[in-house]
Motif scaffolding. Structure first.
Motif, PDB file in Angstrom:
ATOM      1  N   UNK A   1       5.702   3.542  60.222  1.00 18.94           N
ATOM      2  CA  UNK A   1       4.756   2.385  60.047  1.00 18.94           C
ATOM      3  C   UNK A   1       4.844   1.229  61.031  1.00 18.94           C
ATOM      4  N   UNK A   2       3.775   0.730  61.472  1.00 19.19           N
ATOM      5  CA  UNK A   2       3.621  -0.244  62.318  1.00 19.19           C
ATOM      6  C   UNK A   2       2.575  -1.239  61.935  1.00 19.19           C
ATOM      7  N   UNK A   3       2.766  -2.361  61.355  1.00 18.31           N
ATOM      8  CA  UNK A   3       1.662  -3.462  60.865  1.00 18.31           C
ATOM      9  C   UNK A   3       0.988  -3.913  62.132  1.00 18.31           C
ATOM     10  N   UNK A   4       1.849  -3.804  63.269  1.00 19.86           N
ATOM     11  CA  UNK A   4       1.249  -4.482  64.456  1.00 19.86           C
ATOM     12  C   UNK A   4       0.472  -3.851  65.313  1.00 19.86           C
ATOM     13  N   UNK A   5       0.187  -2.346  65.002  1.00 22.79           N
ATOM     14  CA  UNK A   5      -0.750  -1.517  65.615  1.00 22.79           C
ATOM     15  C   UNK A   5      -1.861  -1.406  64.787  1.00 22.79           C
ATOM     16  N   UNK A   6      -2.924  -1.561  65.864  1.00 24.06           N
ATOM     17  CA  UNK A   6      -4.357  -1.379  65.084  1.00 24.06           C
ATOM     18  C   UNK A   6      -4.634   0.282  64.880  1.00 24.06           C
ATOM     19  N   UNK A   7      -4.173   0.986  65.660  1.00 26.97           N
ATOM     20  CA  UNK A   7      -4.408   2.485  65.322  1.00 26.97           C
ATOM     21  C   UNK A   7      -3.282   3.223  64.900  1.00 26.97           C
ATOM     22  N   UNK A   8      -3.450   4.385  64.688  1.00 29.14           N
ATOM     23  CA  UNK A   8      -2.348   5.343  64.362  1.00 29.14           C
ATOM     24  C   UNK A   8      -2.155   6.147  65.527  1.00 29.14           C
ATOM     25  N   UNK A   9      -0.970   6.512  65.895  1.00 31.16           N
ATOM     26  CA  UNK A   9      -0.830   7.305  67.072  1.00 31.16           C
ATOM     27  C   UNK A   9       0.244   8.501  66.926  1.00 31.16           C
ATOM     28  N   UNK A  10       0.069   9.507  67.674  1.00 28.05           N
ATOM     29  CA  UNK A  10       0.797  10.652  67.698  1.00 28.05           C
ATOM     30  C   UNK A  10       1.304  11.050  69.256  1.00 28.05           C
ATOM     31  N   UNK A  11       2.687  11.176  69.612  1.00 25.43           N
ATOM     32  CA  UNK A  11       3.023  11.459  71.075  1.00 25.43           C
ATOM     33  C   UNK A  11       2.372  12.611  71.572  1.00 25.43           C
ATOM     34  N   UNK A  12       2.045  12.666  72.714  1.00 22.27           N
ATOM     35  CA  UNK A  12       1.412  13.937  73.461  1.00 22.27           C
ATOM     36  C   UNK A  12       2.669  15.146  73.022  1.00 22.27           C
ATOM     37  N   UNK A  13       3.807  15.019  73.244  1.00 19.83           N
ATOM     38  CA  UNK A  13       4.867  15.919  73.015  1.00 19.83           C
ATOM     39  C   UNK A  13       4.748  16.623  71.996  1.00 19.83           C
ATOM     40  N   UNK A  14       4.689  15.684  70.701  1.00 17.86           N
ATOM     41  CA  UNK A  14       4.830  15.937  69.348  1.00 17.86           C
ATOM     42  C   UNK A  14       3.407  16.912  68.862  1.00 17.86           C
TER      43      UNK A  14
ATOM     44  N   UNK B   1      -1.074   9.645  72.561  1.00 16.19           N
ATOM     45  CA  UNK B   1      -0.476   8.760  73.240  1.00 16.19           C
ATOM     46  C   UNK B   1       0.580   9.364  74.299  1.00 16.19           C
ATOM     47  N   UNK B   2       0.897   9.062  75.505  1.00 15.26           N
ATOM     48  CA  UNK B   2       2.095   9.703  76.148  1.00 15.26           C
ATOM     49  C   UNK B   2       3.526   8.848  75.898  1.00 15.26           C
ATOM     50  N   UNK B   3       4.061   8.724  74.491  1.00 15.02           N
ATOM     51  CA  UNK B   3       4.782   7.928  74.118  1.00 15.02           C
ATOM     52  C   UNK B   3       6.189   8.777  73.869  1.00 15.02           C
ATOM     53  N   UNK B   4       7.179   8.279  74.041  1.00 16.73           N
ATOM     54  CA  UNK B   4       8.573   9.296  73.931  1.00 16.73           C
ATOM     55  C   UNK B   4       9.308   8.759  72.735  1.00 16.73           C
ATOM     56  N   UNK B   5       9.141   7.526  72.280  1.00 18.18           N
ATOM     57  CA  UNK B   5      10.333   6.963  71.314  1.00 18.18           C
ATOM     58  C   UNK B   5       9.963   7.513  69.747  1.00 18.18           C
ATOM     59  N   UNK B   6       8.672   7.803  69.491  1.00 11.45           N
ATOM     60  CA  UNK B   6       8.390   8.138  68.193  1.00 11.45           C
ATOM     61  C   UNK B   6       7.332   9.255  68.347  1.00 11.45           C
ATOM     62  N   UNK B   7       7.546  10.005  67.333  1.00  8.84           N
ATOM     63  CA  UNK B   7       6.572  11.016  67.104  1.00  8.84           C
ATOM     64  C   UNK B   7       5.279  10.771  66.499  1.00  8.84           C
ATOM     65  N   UNK B   8       5.160   9.970  65.662  1.00 13.73           N
ATOM     66  CA  UNK B   8       3.830   9.325  64.768  1.00 13.73           C
ATOM     67  C   UNK B   8       4.292   7.821  64.547  1.00 13.73           C
ATOM     68  N   UNK B   9       3.115   7.112  64.981  1.00 10.95           N
ATOM     69  CA  UNK B   9       3.273   5.709  64.520  1.00 10.95           C
ATOM     70  C   UNK B   9       1.833   5.428  63.654  1.00 10.95           C
ATOM     71  N   UNK B  10       2.064   5.022  62.386  1.00 13.74           N
ATOM     72  CA  UNK B  10       1.172   4.835  61.338  1.00 13.74           C
ATOM     73  C   UNK B  10       0.733   3.169  61.357  1.00 13.74           C
ATOM     74  N   UNK B  11      -0.562   3.019  61.882  1.00 15.17           N
ATOM     75  CA  UNK B  11      -1.003   1.759  61.994  1.00 15.17           C
ATOM     76  C   UNK B  11      -1.729   1.140  61.110  1.00 15.17           C
TER      77      UNK B  11
END
Length: 152
Positions: free
Chosen positions: A1-14, A64-74
């Motif tokens: 969970x990230x209260x600094x993110x306006x949206x929720x994201x999933x890594x392209x790999x995941x 998103x092409x992120x590597x450090x997290x599978x999912x970010x809940x914004x």
């Protein structure tokens, strides 16, 4: 969970592990990261089901092409689930429409690890050499419980 993110994201790999095809958005989303880089995307997975304490919660996850997290809940997801954060105790309360509250108690050292990562990234961008490892002790219990509104 990230209260600094306006949206929720999933890594392209995941996301590639899902048996669902993402939808194409009618626009390209420009995302700025904490390390100062930019990413662009136009793919989204709508209404992805997640389970918390056996309760289904849904999120629209932008790819998103992120590597450090599978999912970010914004903030989009946090506000949709009426989340309240207790930063001192590292606890998030979700108030469900039926009056039930879900309490999620997070890892106490997690925020420090993220800040250390950002600090290390900036150091490396300036030409420094370093090695970074993030270790999670899975032996420690992580708190997740369900309460009724009356027990808060």
């Amino acid at each position: 969970m990230d209260s600094g993110a306006s949206h929720s994201f999933i890594s392209a790999r995941f996301a590639s592990c899902l048996d669902v095809t993402p939808e194409c958005m009618s626009y390209t989303l420009h995302v700025s990261t904490p390390t100062g880089t930019s990413m662009y995307t136009d793919s989204i997975y709508k209404s992805c089901e997640m389970s918390m304490a056996g309760i289904s919660l849904y999120a629209d996850l932008t790819v998103l092409p992120i590597r450090d997290f599978d999912v970010i809940l914004g903030m989009d997801w946090l506000s949709a689930h009426r989340a309240r954060m207790d930063c001192y105790n590292k606890t998030v309360y979700f108030c469900l429409p039926d009056g039930m509250t879900i309490q999620f108690k997070g890892d106490k050292g997690f925020l420090t690890a993220i800040l250390s990562f950002i600090r290390a990234s900036r150091y490396l961008e300036k030409g420094g050499e370093g090695y970074l490892a993030y270790v999670i002790d899975r032996r420690k219990e992580k708190g997740l419980s369900v309460m009724t509104q009356n027990s808060m």
